[in-house]
Design an enzyme around this catalytic site. Structure first.
Site, mmCIF file in Angstrom:
data_model
loop_
_atom_site.group_PDB
_atom_site.id
_atom_site.type_symbol
_atom_site.label_atom_id
_atom_site.label_comp_id
_atom_site.label_asym_id
_atom_site.label_seq_id
_atom_site.Cartn_x
_atom_site.Cartn_y
_atom_site.Cartn_z
ATOM 1 N N ARG A 8 0.851 -1.183 0.000
ATOM 2 C CA ARG A 8 0.000 0.000 0.000
ATOM 3 C C ARG A 8 0.894 1.243 0.000
ATOM 4 N NH1 ARG A 8 -5.261 0.572 3.592
ATOM 5 N NH2 ARG A 8 -6.056 2.421 2.563
ATOM 6 N N SER A 11 0.921 8.028 -0.441
ATOM 7 C CA SER A 11 0.906 9.202 -1.301
ATOM 8 C C SER A 11 2.169 9.254 -2.143
ATOM 9 C CB SER A 11 0.816 10.482 -0.464
ATOM 10 O OG SER A 11 0.914 11.610 -1.303
#
Length: 93
Positions: A8, A11
């Protein structure tokens, strides 16, 4: 670790933007010490918090003595912060 492991990523905005900026820099489109206001005029009138007591409910803002440069943005030394990190709710970001 497997070669097909999935991770994951929170940003990637900053690294992708920084790479794009450095590609433009390599092409000679701007200098690292150029004022950002040359390209984004709304940043010409940036204000900074005048030295004071952080306990004050409302800080005093003054015009910045030096302009923000592209280098400041790339090195995260421009003084621009996230609103949620500000100790004052009415700061003019």
């Amino acid at each position: 670790m497997k070669t097909d492991a999935i991770f994951r990523i929170a940003s990637m905005t900053k690294p992708i933007t920084s790479v794009a900026v450095m590609m433009l820099y390599e092409q000679g489109k701007f200098g690292l010490n150029d004022p950002v206001g040359r390209y984004l005029p709304e940043l010409n009138s940036m204000q900074v918090i005048e030295e004071g007591d952080p306990a004050d409910e409302k800080p005093t803002f003054v015009k910045s003595k030096t302009p923000i440069t592209i280098k400041h943005l790339l090195t995260h030394t421009s003084g621009i912060t996230y609103r949620f990190l500000s100790q004052w709710s009415g700061d003019p970001l």
